[in-house]
Enzyme design. Structure first.
Site, mmCIF file in Angstrom:
data_model
loop_
_atom_site.group_PDB
_atom_site.id
_atom_site.type_symbol
_atom_site.label_atom_id
_atom_site.label_comp_id
_atom_site.label_asym_id
_atom_site.label_seq_id
_atom_site.Cartn_x
_atom_site.Cartn_y
_atom_site.Cartn_z
ATOM 1 N N ASP A 95 -15.435 2.449 -10.311
ATOM 2 C CA ASP A 95 -14.379 3.515 -9.953
ATOM 3 C C ASP A 95 -12.960 2.715 -9.067
ATOM 4 O O ASP A 95 -12.002 3.404 -9.693
ATOM 5 C CB ASP A 95 -14.742 4.479 -9.046
ATOM 6 C CG ASP A 95 -15.402 3.968 -7.963
ATOM 7 O OD1 ASP A 95 -15.455 2.959 -7.572
ATOM 8 O OD2 ASP A 95 -15.886 4.763 -6.978
ATOM 9 N N HIS A 96 -12.974 1.912 -8.484
ATOM 10 C CA HIS A 96 -12.052 1.499 -7.749
ATOM 11 C C HIS A 96 -10.871 0.489 -8.670
ATOM 12 O O HIS A 96 -9.830 0.557 -8.150
ATOM 13 C CB HIS A 96 -12.285 0.656 -6.380
ATOM 14 C CG HIS A 96 -12.801 1.457 -5.215
ATOM 15 N ND1 HIS A 96 -13.955 2.334 -5.492
ATOM 16 C CD2 HIS A 96 -12.387 1.719 -4.134
ATOM 17 C CE1 HIS A 96 -14.078 2.989 -4.364
ATOM 18 N NE2 HIS A 96 -13.262 2.465 -3.612
ATOM 19 N N ASP A 160 -18.980 1.913 1.142
ATOM 20 C CA ASP A 160 -17.863 2.421 1.009
ATOM 21 C C ASP A 160 -17.725 3.557 2.377
ATOM 22 O O ASP A 160 -18.731 4.311 2.422
ATOM 23 C CB ASP A 160 -17.482 3.368 -0.243
ATOM 24 C CG ASP A 160 -15.934 3.721 -0.367
ATOM 25 O OD1 ASP A 160 -15.574 3.196 -1.098
ATOM 26 O OD2 ASP A 160 -15.798 4.798 0.228
ATOM 27 N N ARG A 448 -6.889 9.634 2.961
ATOM 28 C CA ARG A 448 -6.357 8.504 3.879
ATOM 29 C C ARG A 448 -4.666 8.450 3.234
ATOM 30 O O ARG A 448 -4.128 8.741 2.114
ATOM 31 C CB ARG A 448 -6.687 7.040 3.497
ATOM 32 C CG ARG A 448 -8.010 6.871 4.002
ATOM 33 C CD ARG A 448 -8.377 5.692 4.254
ATOM 34 N NE ARG A 448 -9.613 5.612 5.046
ATOM 35 C CZ ARG A 448 -10.816 5.223 4.758
ATOM 36 N NH1 ARG A 448 -10.757 4.082 3.870
ATOM 37 N NH2 ARG A 448 -11.903 5.332 5.455
#
Ligand code: MIC
Ligand code: SF4
Length: 754
Positions: A95-96, A160, A448
């Site tokens: 995903d990242h 994570d 974030r």
């Protein structure tokens, strides 16, 4: 395919007995957190745990989840552990590494091409060791876990920091570094200091513009980025029961931003509905069977002050939508005060981009509520003034919201659907023009908002809010717009108002998906080859770190005294560096490049004590390493807050930094440092930070008698011949001291296997 019902049955068979045993010893009503923790102690850890001291306790988690940017290092370590299979069900999620640029399809195919060798490595290593593999495009780890693997009363760790998302379904889910994941996959216990307990009592019921996100935005404002450190946050009360499971997930997810070890909600009708809605009614039936153990005792919730270390009460009926930021997630503004804050602080009021989705906020409920606003924009002839993007959390959510017409609605408003991946949330955003570093504002429904996180531009003021508020503000194109009270001018010149958002917790027609993107591992992986090219610049097999030399460390240099916030993004930046997450040597070139040097207020500019000149941090450290000279890093409060990425610990270890001495640490980072054989030390007297000088020569004494609870001594010899001795505290237990001596925790596993 996805969940392992036999494993869940085993856990549920164990829970009542374990809790009864704990109850006898503890002799008082139990919180939910205690119940699940006690149910997951290893044999023999019980007596330690019940004392509830500050010592570490051994747990046996049920699952491990890893995302691609951290899985590479976790699995490179696991490959050295000498096991043929993982000991607990584990998954990898791609995903990242997917960059957001044009839109879902193009971005995904580009990522598959660009990251091919990394995906091939992860797929092959997963196949070999019995790990479930979620292909690029399948979705973001936490959403996929919530939909497929999270279960009430379970315990999992994930590489994570937003792993706590699964707390929305009543699971203790904790973010860790890859070395911790490696231990659990190797069948070893996982240790954690028994946490403090924070109780959040939710009363009332939300309505209108307020959503679950506002609960955590408010909590972040109360507790700040440090306030949850060492604690598990347990939510309860009638208000908690009124929130959807995915809304609970949002709250637990963003609990990472207050430094909490994790957050959790009890099992209730909403959890059951979500389990059934995601094809897991068998788990809901099992959970119903032990429901009393999947929530805290009634006495606890009736008198929370007696059972929690801290209690916060929030009345959902009165909770206003919030906007948090910029640059830190705990600067909380109720929407009624936000416009004034924007004006007073001179933040750019013009909103350039609104971004919804991410692992935090991409449920069916989120998307449907945001889409109800997009539809109003169309109906009321409002032209959205800001750019607007949608990041679905999983292929299952994307497919379902596409089927139900929401993506078309966003399209009419000018929205762009990005791939089911982290994208802009982790700096994987090829934002056009970001390099000009212009001052601008964006608002996201992510979690974030540290400087530079989304687009690399330090002048991007990033705010965090619910998907509903993000959508309304994107329509207005203006941060000072309050959708609860203000009107907008439409294309016909009329004043119109946005009505309250409406949505559905779960799709009436059920979830659907054509290809969820899952690949099961081989039954027997013994002949599977793990693919790592020796010439790769993205993957590098690991060498062992050297064992401690057996003597005190003398004559070291100060690499940097970092000033103020020093998050893992400052220590090992993501964005462009994500591509080196499997190559320790290459990624070490980003070490501490974002940290502010206390002596010149500059980033990536420190004094090289060998030449007297100033140089980049990684290059300076490489010079010390080449000269065989150790160094230390000094830092401020909450050093290493943010991500779980262990690169922030492995890079200094690899480049020869010996100790990190700070006012305080974020939990995951402190453990990561210990695992890699570093010294993670804190000032007994934080004011000593000020006495450290740029040209100091440093010794660390007391290592030959290194023992739990016994401080070490760090001597700073100043250039003028005087010196200052700092008492350095640490939290190493005996086992962790062995990691230091062996050079790393992994070296010990390897030695035990040999
Ligand atoms: C993040 O949100 O910062 C990340 C990227 O998901 C990280 C993990 C990483 O650095 O790979 C996290 O939160 O742990
Ligand atoms: Fe990905 Fe952002 Fe979620 Fe981290 S917080 S897992 S980067 S979407």
């Amino acid at each position: 395919m996805a969940f392992d019902i036999e494993m869940i049955k085993e856990v549920y068979a164990r829970i009542p007995g374990r809790i009864a045993a704990a109850r006898k010893v503890v002799g008082k009503p139990l919180t939910l957190t205690e119940k699940i923790l006690y149910a997951h102690l290893t044999e023999g850890a019980a007596s330690q745990a019940f004392k509830r001291g500050t010592s570490y306790v051994d747990f046996q988690p049920d699952r491990v989840a890893m995302q691609d940017a951290t899985a590479q290092m976790a699995l490179l370590q696991f490959m050295q552990a000498g096991r043929s299979q993982v000991a607990v069900p584990s998954t990898v999620h791609c995903d990242h590494l997917i960059q957001a640029e044009i839109g879902a399809d193009q971005d995904l195919s580009k990522a598959k091409d660009k990251n091919k060798e990394v995906y091939d490595f992860l797929a092959s290593v997963s196949n070999k060791y019995g790990i479930g593999f979620w292909k690029p495009g399948a979705g973001i780890i936490h959403q996929v876990v919530l939909e497929n693997y999270a279960f009430p009363g379970g315990m999992m760790i994930g590489t994570d920091s937003h792993t706590p998302n699964a707390g929305g379904l009543g699971m203790i889910a904790i973010g860790v570094g890859g070395a911790d994941a490696c231990d659990v996959m190797a069948g070893l216990p996982w240790e954690l200091k028994f946490p403090k307990l924070i109780g959040v009592k939710l009363t009332g019921k939300m309505s209108g513009w307020t959503s679950a996100k506002d609960v955590i935005l408010k909590v972040a404002g109360i507790l700040t980025v440090k306030g949850g450190t060492g604690a598990i946050v347990e939510y309860f009360g009638e208000g908690a029961r009124s929130l959807s499971a995915t809304g609970k997930g949002t709250i637990c997810n963003m609990g990472a931003e207050i430094g909490a070890t994790t957050s959790i909600f009890g099992y209730d009708e909403k959890s059951a509905a979500y389990l059934s809605g995601t094809g897991r009614s068998d788990i809901a039936a099992l959970a119903d069977g032990i429901a009393e153990h999947l929530t805290g005792d009634a006495e606890v919730y009736a008198n929370p002050e007696q059972y929690f270390d801290q209690v916060i009460e929030i009345n959902l009926s009165e909770l206003e939508p919030h906007v948090n930021g910029p640059f830190t997630p705990d600067l909380a503004w109720p929407i009624s005060k936000f416009a004034a804050a924007v004006r007073e602080n001179g933040w750019p009021a013009k909103l350039d981009v609104g971004l919804i989705g991410s692992c935090t906020n991409s449920s069916y409920e989120d998307i449907s509520r945001a889409a109800s606003l997009a539809q109003q924009a169309v109906d009321k002839k409002l032209v959205a003034k800001s750019e607007y993007t949608i990041t679905p959390g999983s292929e299952q959510v994307r497919f379902t919201v596409a089927r139900d017409g929401f993506l078309d609605t966003f399209d009419k408003m000018g929205g762009v659907v990005l791939a089911n991946a982290c994208g802009p949330c982790i700096g994987q955003w090829a934002r056009h023009g970001a390099e000009k570093q212009e001052k601008n504002s964006i608002i996201t429904s992510f979690n974030r908002n540290f400087a530079k996180r989304a687009d690399g531009n330090p002048n991007t003021h990033a705010f965090v809010a619910s998907p509903e508020i993000v959508t309304a503000l994107a329509i207005a194109g203006d941060l000072t717009f309050n959708p609860l009270t203000d009107t907008l001018t439409n294309s016909e010149g009329n004043q119109v108002r946005l009505d309250e958002p409406r949505g559905l917790e779960l799709p009436t027609k059920g979830f659907a998906v054509e290809d969820a993107g899952y690949q099961a591992p081989a039954e027997d992986g013994s002949t599977v080859q793990v693919l790592v090219s020796p010439t790769s610049d993205r993957l590098q097999l690991l060498d062992s770190f050297a064992a401690w030399e057996g003597v005190d460390l003398k004559g070291m240099k100060l690499l940097i005294k970092a000033k103020g916030k020093c998050t893992t993004d400052h220590i090992s930046m993501a964005g462009p560096w994500l591509k080196y997450r499997g190559h320790l040597d290459n990624i070490s070139n980003n070490m501490l490049i974002g940290a502010v040097n206390a002596y010149n207020d500059a980033t990536n500019s420190v004094k090289n004590q060998l030449t007297g000149g100033y140089g980049e941090v990684p290059a300076t450290q490489r010079a010390y390493k080449a000269a065989g000279i150790g160094s230390i890093v000094v830092g401020d409060e909450n050093y290493g807050e943010g991500s779980s990425r262990e690169h922030a610990a492995m890079e200094p270890r690899f480049l020869g930094v010996r100790a990190i001495l700070v006012k305080s640490f974020a939990r995951i980072h402190e453990t990561n440092l210990k695992k890699q054989g570093m010294l993670a030390l804190t000032f007994a007297n934080p004011a000593d930070y000020d006495l450290i000088q740029e040209n100091d020569v440093i010794d660390i004494n007391g290592l030959t008698t290194f023992a739990p609870g016994k401080p070490l001594e760090v001597v700073f010899h100043h250039a003028d011949g005087t010196s200052h001795t700092v008492v350095a505290n640490h939290t190493y237990n005996e086992g962790q001291i062995e990691w230091f001596k062996a050079g790393s925790a992994l070296n010990l596993i390897k030695a035990a296997k040999a």
